[in-house]
Design an enzyme around this catalytic site. Structure first.
Site, mmCIF file in Angstrom:
data_model
loop_
_atom_site.group_PDB
_atom_site.id
_atom_site.type_symbol
_atom_site.label_atom_id
_atom_site.label_comp_id
_atom_site.label_asym_id
_atom_site.label_seq_id
_atom_site.Cartn_x
_atom_site.Cartn_y
_atom_site.Cartn_z
ATOM 1 N N HIS A 121 -25.831 21.314 -23.884
ATOM 2 C CA HIS A 121 -27.161 21.464 -23.280
ATOM 3 C C HIS A 121 -27.982 20.248 -23.702
ATOM 4 O O HIS A 121 -27.794 19.731 -24.813
ATOM 5 C CB HIS A 121 -27.775 22.752 -23.832
ATOM 6 C CG HIS A 121 -29.081 23.139 -23.208
ATOM 7 N ND1 HIS A 121 -30.270 22.524 -23.528
ATOM 8 C CD2 HIS A 121 -29.378 24.082 -22.290
ATOM 9 C CE1 HIS A 121 -31.247 23.087 -22.822
ATOM 10 N NE2 HIS A 121 -30.733 24.033 -22.069
ATOM 11 N N ASP A 198 -25.130 24.897 -32.197
ATOM 12 C CA ASP A 198 -26.129 25.382 -31.250
ATOM 13 C C ASP A 198 -25.711 26.806 -30.867
ATOM 14 O O ASP A 198 -24.770 26.997 -30.091
ATOM 15 C CB ASP A 198 -26.154 24.442 -30.034
ATOM 16 C CG ASP A 198 -27.016 24.975 -28.899
ATOM 17 O OD1 ASP A 198 -27.504 26.122 -28.994
ATOM 18 O OD2 ASP A 198 -27.191 24.237 -27.908
ATOM 19 N N GLN A 201 -26.396 30.490 -27.115
ATOM 20 C CA GLN A 201 -25.672 31.438 -26.251
ATOM 21 C C GLN A 201 -24.702 32.322 -27.019
ATOM 22 O O GLN A 201 -24.056 33.176 -26.415
ATOM 23 C CB GLN A 201 -24.913 30.675 -25.149
ATOM 24 C CG GLN A 201 -25.789 29.870 -24.217
ATOM 25 C CD GLN A 201 -26.712 30.718 -23.343
ATOM 26 O OE1 GLN A 201 -26.582 31.933 -23.257
ATOM 27 N NE2 GLN A 201 -27.658 30.080 -22.696
ATOM 28 N N LYS A 224 -33.653 34.674 -25.779
ATOM 29 C CA LYS A 224 -32.360 34.969 -25.142
ATOM 30 C C LYS A 224 -31.698 36.190 -25.776
ATOM 31 O O LYS A 224 -30.605 36.578 -25.398
ATOM 32 C CB LYS A 224 -31.425 33.761 -25.278
ATOM 33 C CG LYS A 224 -31.893 32.530 -24.494
ATOM 34 C CD LYS A 224 -30.852 31.456 -24.570
ATOM 35 C CE LYS A 224 -31.386 30.083 -24.271
ATOM 36 N NZ LYS A 224 -31.620 29.833 -22.857
ATOM 37 N N CYS A 364 -29.490 22.171 -17.337
ATOM 38 C CA CYS A 364 -29.781 21.268 -18.458
ATOM 39 C C CYS A 364 -28.506 20.700 -19.060
ATOM 40 O O CYS A 364 -28.384 20.581 -20.287
ATOM 41 C CB CYS A 364 -30.605 21.961 -19.542
ATOM 42 S SG CYS A 364 -32.162 22.575 -18.938
HETATM 43 N N1 7TS Z 1 -28.693 25.266 -26.121
HETATM 44 C C1 7TS Z 1 -28.055 26.055 -25.241
HETATM 45 C C2 7TS Z 1 -26.576 26.230 -25.319
HETATM 46 C C3 7TS Z 1 -28.810 26.724 -24.271
HETATM 47 O O1 7TS Z 1 -28.184 27.505 -23.404
HETATM 48 C C4 7TS Z 1 -30.225 26.540 -24.226
HETATM 49 C C5 7TS Z 1 -31.064 27.162 -23.155
HETATM 50 C C6 7TS Z 1 -30.814 25.732 -25.200
HETATM 51 C C7 7TS Z 1 -30.014 25.101 -26.120
HETATM 52 C C8 7TS Z 1 -32.291 25.522 -25.272
HETATM 53 O O2 7TS Z 1 -32.920 26.714 -25.611
HETATM 54 P P1 7TS Z 1 -34.518 26.821 -25.616
HETATM 55 O O3 7TS Z 1 -34.787 28.268 -25.884
HETATM 56 O O4 7TS Z 1 -35.024 25.921 -26.678
HETATM 57 O O5 7TS Z 1 -34.971 26.396 -24.254
HETATM 58 N N2 7TS Z 1 -30.378 27.396 -21.972
HETATM 59 C C9 7TS Z 1 -30.878 27.722 -20.781
HETATM 60 C C10 7TS Z 1 -30.069 27.957 -19.674
HETATM 61 O O6 7TS Z 1 -28.847 27.909 -19.687
HETATM 62 N N3 7TS Z 1 -30.854 28.234 -18.622
HETATM 63 O O7 7TS Z 1 -32.130 28.172 -19.016
HETATM 64 C C11 7TS Z 1 -32.162 27.853 -20.341
#
Ligand code: 7TS
Length: 410
Positions: A121, A198, A201, A224, A364
């Site tokens: 990501h 990371d 997920q 999430k 992303c």
């Molecule tokens: N890393 C992974 C693997 C992610 O899926 C996401 C967000 C992030 C980092 C960033 O997370 P945040 O909460 O700081 O934004 N992923 C997604 C997605 O897959 N669709 O919308 C956000």
């Protein structure tokens, strides 16, 4: 776990969208919230809200107690050795940036290498690019196998005595692949590099034990995993947190302030400059309670069953291309696909007209889209409130979309 009972806890799911019952298949972007989390926020604001760690009045003590209890709950949830190793942040993006600033920029130098995969990501890629530019370190990418998995042989090849940091998603947000981060952490440690996981997920969907993984840092987002937006976590090994500089300077994080210099509090408070994310942390603790009551192993199995079913059903639709590993055991909680050469936004629009929410776009992960040779993909992601009926609705709607576009395209 009784999914129909679970669904009753999620008020947002009890509605119609465009004349159809809502089928929410976008939890990888952000999950929905159970009544228990919403109530915890309401209760906090209605009875206990105040600023924390300052003043000596009763509300201040209650808010501080609730905030620090949230830290303990999150620490137990990921089996952190101590609550002081849990830093509340705004989310995965901020957590990873804090490591990029506080660790990578501070300790890496020219000639050092940062090992990544091209499936990361952007949150786990751009901060390392910037840290590399600032320090003269270079980025090295482990190639992906054709099915999107990472081979340990390739990781072994990529890691050398120059490697100082390895950063990898535990679960890919596009391919759903579960990466062997425990084994990779051991490889990183053999050359004295730190392992950054990371967990955006993975933490919502499976038991994650930082001591078992032996990772140096773990980043994840509250929103999430049934928690509110605006709160996330950075876990770190004590030896690193103790030597890292804070990212934000100001109130709350200081010990003694002189006119020309200052000292910091101990970790984790030195990393939480300014009024912290009090309500967010309390909401996240309620989410952790909710998930723990059901059990993360139970949730993992539920998500896996739905993923396996969705994979099988989507593959049965001629013209659907599914990305990622064939074997559902290598996956977690989501299926990414395309329909013929129709843009994923168009597919998603047809699905939305039938009440089905999926994500479409580059997720992303632009470098990964280039590897897949597509501008975008559609993604259905599952969580504890989804049912096989949701998957059936998805597949039926994908068939409708196919007929619609085939007809429209002549
Ligand atoms: N890393 C992974 C693997 C992610 O899926 C996401 C967000 C992030 C980092 C960033 O997370 P945040 O909460 O700081 O934004 N992923 C997604 C997605 O897959 N669709 O919308 C956000």
């Amino acid at each position: 776990m009784n999914v129909l009972e679970v669904r009753k806890d999620f008020p947002i799911l009890q509605q119609q969208i465009n004349g159809h019952p809502l089928v929410y298949l976008d939890s990888a972007a952000s999950s929905q919230k159970p009544r228990q989390v919403i109530e915890a926020l309401k209760h906090y604001y209605e009875t206990n809200h105040s600023n924390v760690h300052r003043g000596v009045h009763t509300l201040g003590s209650r808010a501080t107690e609730a905030y620090e209890l949230a830290r303990e709950k999150v620490a137990r949830f990921i089996n952190a050795p101590s609550a002081e190793q849990v830093i509340f942040t705004r989310g995965t993006t901020e957590s990873l940036n804090m490591v990029a600033y506080g660790y990578a920029r501070a300790f890496l130098k020219e000639g050092d290498e940062i090992v990544l995969t091209p499936a990361e990501h952007h949150a786990n890629l751009v901060p390392w690019q910037q840290a590399a530019k600032a320090t003269g370190a270079t980025l090295k990418y482990v190639p992906l196998q054709p099915d999107g998995t990472v081979s340990l042989d390739d990781v072994k090849q990529a890691i050398s005595s120059k490697t100082k940091l390895v950063a990898m998603a535990h679960v890919s947000n596009v391919l759903g692949t579960i990466n062997p981060v425990k084994e990779i952490a051991a490889m990183a440690h053999q050359v004295g590099a730190v392992m950054v996981v990371d967990g955006a997920q993975s933490v919502p969907h499976m038991p994650v034990d930082v001591q078992d993984l032996d990772c140096d840092f773990l980043a994840f987002s509250g929103h999430k995993m049934l928690g509110p937006t605006g709160v996330g976590v950075l876990y770190g090994k004590r030896k690193w947190l103790d030597i890292m500089e804070p990212t934000y300077f100001g109130g709350e994080m200081i010990d003694v302030v002189e006119l020309y210099d200052s000292t910091w509090k101990d970790t984790p408070w030195k990393f939480e400059g300014g009024t912290p994310i009090i309500a967010g942390a309390i909401g996240l603790a309620a989410a952790v309670d909710y998930l723990s009551d059901i059990g993360m192993e139970e949730i993992r199995q539920h998500d896996h069953r739905l993923t396996a079913y969705a994979l099988e059903q989507l593959k049965s639709v001629e013209g659907v291309t599914v990305y990622g590993p064939e074997d559902s055991r290598q996956r977690c909680g989501l299926v990414t696909f395309n329909l013929l050469s129709i843009h994923a936004h168009d597919v998603s629009t047809v699905l939305d007209s039938e009440g089905i929410a999926i994500r479409a776009g580059h997720h992303c992960a632009q470098p990964l889209m280039r590897i897949l040779k597509v501008p975008s993909t559609a993604r259905a992601s599952f969580y504890l409130y989804n049912t096989e009926a949701d998957v059936d609705a998805l597949v039926a709607s994908v068939r409708t979309a196919k007929e619609f576009f085939q007809h429209a395209l002549g």
